[in-house]
Write a protein that holds these residues in place. Structure first.
Motif, PDB file in Angstrom:
ATOM      1  N   ASN A  60     -14.193  -1.277 -13.181  1.00  9.97           N
ATOM      2  CA  ASN A  60     -13.132  -0.745 -12.487  1.00  9.97           C
ATOM      3  C   ASN A  60     -12.319  -1.763 -11.730  1.00  9.97           C
ATOM      4  O   ASN A  60     -11.164  -1.807 -11.331  1.00  9.97           O
ATOM      5  N   LYS A  61     -13.116  -2.599 -11.098  1.00  8.45           N
ATOM      6  CA  LYS A  61     -12.644  -3.693 -10.266  1.00  8.45           C
ATOM      7  C   LYS A  61     -11.741  -4.741 -11.328  1.00  8.45           C
ATOM      8  O   LYS A  61     -10.693  -5.249 -10.975  1.00  8.45           O
ATOM      9  N   ALA A  62     -12.329  -5.088 -12.391  1.00  9.10           N
ATOM     10  CA  ALA A  62     -11.546  -5.813 -13.449  1.00  9.10           C
ATOM     11  C   ALA A  62     -10.347  -5.174 -13.921  1.00  9.10           C
ATOM     12  O   ALA A  62      -9.262  -5.748 -13.798  1.00  9.10           O
ATOM     13  N   ARG A  63     -10.391  -3.740 -14.003  1.00  9.13           N
ATOM     14  CA  ARG A  63      -9.135  -3.121 -14.517  1.00  9.13           C
ATOM     15  C   ARG A  63      -7.854  -3.376 -13.464  1.00  9.13           C
ATOM     16  O   ARG A  63      -6.895  -3.264 -13.728  1.00  9.13           O
ATOM     17  N   SER A  64      -8.587  -2.954 -12.099  1.00 10.86           N
ATOM     18  CA  SER A  64      -7.519  -3.072 -10.890  1.00 10.86           C
ATOM     19  C   SER A  64      -6.987  -4.366 -10.864  1.00 10.86           C
ATOM     20  O   SER A  64      -5.802  -4.599 -10.509  1.00 10.86           O
ATOM     21  N   ALA A  65      -7.677  -5.483 -11.076  1.00 10.05           N
ATOM     22  CA  ALA A  65      -6.987  -6.815 -10.740  1.00 10.05           C
ATOM     23  C   ALA A  65      -6.109  -6.830 -11.800  1.00 10.05           C
ATOM     24  O   ALA A  65      -5.067  -7.727 -11.433  1.00 10.05           O
ATOM     25  N   ALA A  66      -6.376  -6.497 -12.995  1.00  9.61           N
ATOM     26  CA  ALA A  66      -5.724  -6.613 -14.121  1.00  9.61           C
ATOM     27  C   ALA A  66      -4.233  -6.174 -14.081  1.00  9.61           C
ATOM     28  O   ALA A  66      -3.275  -6.720 -14.212  1.00  9.61           O
ATOM     29  N   MET A  67      -4.328  -4.787 -13.731  1.00 11.67           N
ATOM     30  CA  MET A  67      -3.325  -3.827 -13.427  1.00 11.67           C
ATOM     31  C   MET A  67      -2.473  -4.269 -12.336  1.00 11.67           C
ATOM     32  O   MET A  67      -1.352  -4.214 -12.298  1.00 11.67           O
ATOM     33  N   GLY A  68      -3.108  -4.655 -11.417  1.00 13.04           N
ATOM     34  CA  GLY A  68      -2.290  -4.947 -10.035  1.00 13.04           C
ATOM     35  C   GLY A  68      -1.812  -6.151  -9.829  1.00 13.04           C
ATOM     36  O   GLY A  68      -1.091  -6.799  -8.987  1.00 13.04           O
ATOM     37  N   GLN A  73      -9.606  -7.884  -3.461  1.00  9.72           N
ATOM     38  CA  GLN A  73      -9.826  -8.248  -2.183  1.00  9.72           C
ATOM     39  C   GLN A  73      -8.373  -7.775  -1.291  1.00  9.72           C
ATOM     40  O   GLN A  73      -8.362  -7.278  -0.148  1.00  9.72           O
ATOM     41  N   VAL A  74      -7.248  -7.976  -1.954  1.00  3.78           N
ATOM     42  CA  VAL A  74      -6.080  -8.009  -1.310  1.00  3.78           C
ATOM     43  C   VAL A  74      -5.861  -6.620  -1.029  1.00  3.78           C
ATOM     44  O   VAL A  74      -5.294  -6.030   0.079  1.00  3.78           O
ATOM     45  N   PHE A  75      -6.175  -5.560  -2.001  1.00  7.83           N
ATOM     46  CA  PHE A  75      -6.124  -4.050  -1.948  1.00  7.83           C
ATOM     47  C   PHE A  75      -7.248  -3.627  -0.701  1.00  7.83           C
ATOM     48  O   PHE A  75      -6.763  -2.782   0.011  1.00  7.83           O
ATOM     49  N   GLU A  76      -8.297  -4.230  -0.955  1.00  9.87           N
ATOM     50  CA  GLU A  76      -9.262  -3.850   0.217  1.00  9.87           C
ATOM     51  C   GLU A  76      -8.683  -4.041   1.699  1.00  9.87           C
ATOM     52  O   GLU A  76      -8.939  -3.268   2.500  1.00  9.87           O
ATOM     53  N   GLU A  77      -8.293  -5.267   1.917  1.00 12.11           N
ATOM     54  CA  GLU A  77      -7.688  -5.778   3.037  1.00 12.11           C
ATOM     55  C   GLU A  77      -6.576  -4.728   3.413  1.00 12.11           C
ATOM     56  O   GLU A  77      -6.413  -4.739   4.661  1.00 12.11           O
ATOM     57  N   MET A  78      -5.674  -4.610   2.588  1.00  8.99           N
ATOM     58  CA  MET A  78      -4.352  -3.784   2.640  1.00  8.99           C
ATOM     59  C   MET A  78      -4.953  -2.259   3.395  1.00  8.99           C
ATOM     60  O   MET A  78      -4.507  -1.867   4.548  1.00  8.99           O
ATOM     61  N   ILE A  79      -5.878  -1.655   2.814  1.00 11.87           N
ATOM     62  CA  ILE A  79      -6.484  -0.334   3.019  1.00 11.87           C
ATOM     63  C   ILE A  79      -7.251  -0.554   4.443  1.00 11.87           C
ATOM     64  O   ILE A  79      -6.959   0.365   5.460  1.00 11.87           O
ATOM     65  N   ASN A  80      -7.915  -1.477   4.534  1.00 17.54           N
ATOM     66  CA  ASN A  80      -8.787  -1.899   5.850  1.00 17.54           C
ATOM     67  C   ASN A  80      -7.793  -2.219   6.992  1.00 17.54           C
ATOM     68  O   ASN A  80      -8.179  -2.017   8.190  1.00 17.54           O
ATOM     69  N   GLY A  81      -6.628  -2.597   6.723  1.00 19.89           N
ATOM     70  CA  GLY A  81      -5.806  -2.953   7.753  1.00 19.89           C
ATOM     71  C   GLY A  81      -4.906  -1.944   8.192  1.00 19.89           C
ATOM     72  O   GLY A  81      -3.919  -1.977   8.906  1.00 19.89           O
ATOM     73  N   GLY A  82      -5.065  -0.762   7.606  1.00 18.82           N
ATOM     74  CA  GLY A  82      -4.389   0.451   8.175  1.00 18.82           C
ATOM     75  C   GLY A  82      -3.620   1.314   7.151  1.00 18.82           C
ATOM     76  O   GLY A  82      -3.187   2.156   7.331  1.00 18.82           O
ATOM     77  N   ARG A  83      -3.237   0.426   5.897  1.00 26.54           N
ATOM     78  CA  ARG A  83      -2.458   1.075   4.940  1.00 26.54           C
ATOM     79  C   ARG A  83      -3.362   2.157   4.209  1.00 26.54           C
ATOM     80  O   ARG A  83      -3.474   1.708   2.898  1.00 26.54           O
ATOM     81  N   THR A  84      -3.874   2.994   4.612  1.00 32.99           N
ATOM     82  CA  THR A  84      -4.808   3.964   4.120  1.00 32.99           C
ATOM     83  C   THR A  84      -4.190   4.917   3.034  1.00 32.99           C
ATOM     84  O   THR A  84      -4.854   5.307   2.042  1.00 32.99           O
ATOM     85  N   ALA A  85      -2.974   4.871   2.919  1.00 31.65           N
ATOM     86  CA  ALA A  85      -2.162   5.675   1.816  1.00 31.65           C
ATOM     87  C   ALA A  85      -2.380   5.027   0.679  1.00 31.65           C
ATOM     88  O   ALA A  85      -2.282   5.586  -0.554  1.00 31.65           O
ATOM     89  N   PHE A  86      -2.917   3.820   0.290  1.00 36.05           N
ATOM     90  CA  PHE A  86      -2.845   2.870  -0.864  1.00 36.05           C
ATOM     91  C   PHE A  86      -4.228   3.609  -1.713  1.00 36.05           C
ATOM     92  O   PHE A  86      -4.277   3.497  -2.869  1.00 36.05           O
ATOM     93  N   VAL A  87      -4.975   4.273  -0.844  1.00 35.35           N
ATOM     94  CA  VAL A  87      -6.265   4.823  -1.522  1.00 35.35           C
ATOM     95  C   VAL A  87      -5.874   5.744  -2.531  1.00 35.35           C
ATOM     96  O   VAL A  87      -6.544   6.035  -3.535  1.00 35.35           O
ATOM     97  N   SER A  88      -4.739   6.393  -2.438  1.00 38.88           N
ATOM     98  CA  SER A  88      -4.127   7.408  -3.448  1.00 38.88           C
ATOM     99  C   SER A  88      -3.409   6.599  -4.763  1.00 38.88           C
ATOM    100  O   SER A  88      -2.910   7.271  -5.817  1.00 38.88           O
ATOM    101  N   ALA A  89      -3.531   5.375  -4.648  1.00 37.46           N
ATOM    102  CA  ALA A  89      -2.996   4.468  -5.876  1.00 37.46           C
ATOM    103  C   ALA A  89      -3.752   4.788  -7.236  1.00 37.46           C
ATOM    104  O   ALA A  89      -5.013   5.159  -7.159  1.00 37.46           O
ATOM    105  N   PRO A  90      -2.910   4.927  -8.168  1.00 39.75           N
ATOM    106  CA  PRO A  90      -3.856   5.246  -9.424  1.00 39.75           C
ATOM    107  C   PRO A  90      -4.838   4.012  -9.857  1.00 39.75           C
ATOM    108  O   PRO A  90      -4.806   3.794 -11.253  1.00 39.75           O
ATOM    109  N   MET A  91      -5.480   3.567  -9.105  1.00 37.70           N
ATOM    110  CA  MET A  91      -6.478   2.415  -9.267  1.00 37.70           C
ATOM    111  C   MET A  91      -7.911   2.773  -8.836  1.00 37.70           C
ATOM    112  O   MET A  91      -7.963   3.476  -7.918  1.00 37.70           O
ATOM    113  N   GLN A  92      -8.980   2.193  -9.358  1.00 38.35           N
ATOM    114  CA  GLN A  92     -10.167   2.617  -8.629  1.00 38.35           C
ATOM    115  C   GLN A  92     -10.965   1.411  -8.369  1.00 38.35           C
ATOM    116  O   GLN A  92     -10.350   0.212  -8.779  1.00 38.35           O
ATOM    117  N   ALA A  93     -11.920   1.482  -7.574  1.00 40.30           N
ATOM    118  CA  ALA A  93     -12.793   0.245  -7.259  1.00 40.30           C
ATOM    119  C   ALA A  93     -11.732  -0.922  -6.627  1.00 40.30           C
ATOM    120  O   ALA A  93     -11.858  -2.095  -6.713  1.00 40.30           O
TER     121      ALA A  93
END
Length: 132
Positions: A60-68, A73-93
């Motif tokens: 799932n990490k590889a899939r998310s990196a390819a599709m994104g 790590q960019v997505f994890e930092e975005m979520i940890n930085g307060g953009r919690t709505a991004f957890v609803s994006a259609p990607m996992q891990a």
């Protein structure tokens, strides 16, 4: 019409081997997954001692990196930085350890690593793609 590089099975084998060598050098039990540019799994290797769940996480990490088209790590930092709505994006891990494989400015695939600490997953992923 545009054209771009694609991963061959020889490329995939090199990436898997490089990831395994880096992990074994550090004595880390990890799983490595390689996808094409659409996030479709091309190969998965779970090293001895890696927990079974790491297979799903690495894929799932590889899939998310390819599709994104960027490191997970960019997505994890975005979520940890307060953009919690991004957890609803259609990607996992959306966790560190997924790295796109870029050739001539185009994403041709991605690597996902799971099994150790986030920075260690990234270390193995970058060592894996460095062989291409």
């Amino acid at each position: 019409m545009q054209s771009k590089a694609v991963l061959t099975q020889a490329d995939v084998s090199k990436v898997l081997d490089a990831a395994q060598q880096e992990a074994e050098r550090e004595s880390w039990a990890i799983t490595v997954a390689v996808t094409d540019d659409g996030g479709h799994l091309l190969a998965l290797r779970r090293l001895d001692g890696a927990a079974p769940f790491t297979a799903d996480v690495a894929a799932n990490k590889a899939r998310s990196a390819a599709m994104g088209r960027k490191e997970t790590q960019v997505f994890e930092e975005m979520i940890n930085g307060g953009r919690t709505a991004f957890v609803s994006a259609p990607m996992q891990a959306l966790l560190s350890g997924g790295v796109p494989i870029i050739v001539d400015g185009q994403v041709v695939g991605a690597v996902g690593i799971s099994g150790v600490k986030p920075d260690q997953d990234v270390q193995v992923a970058k060592a894996a793609i460095s062989v291409l």
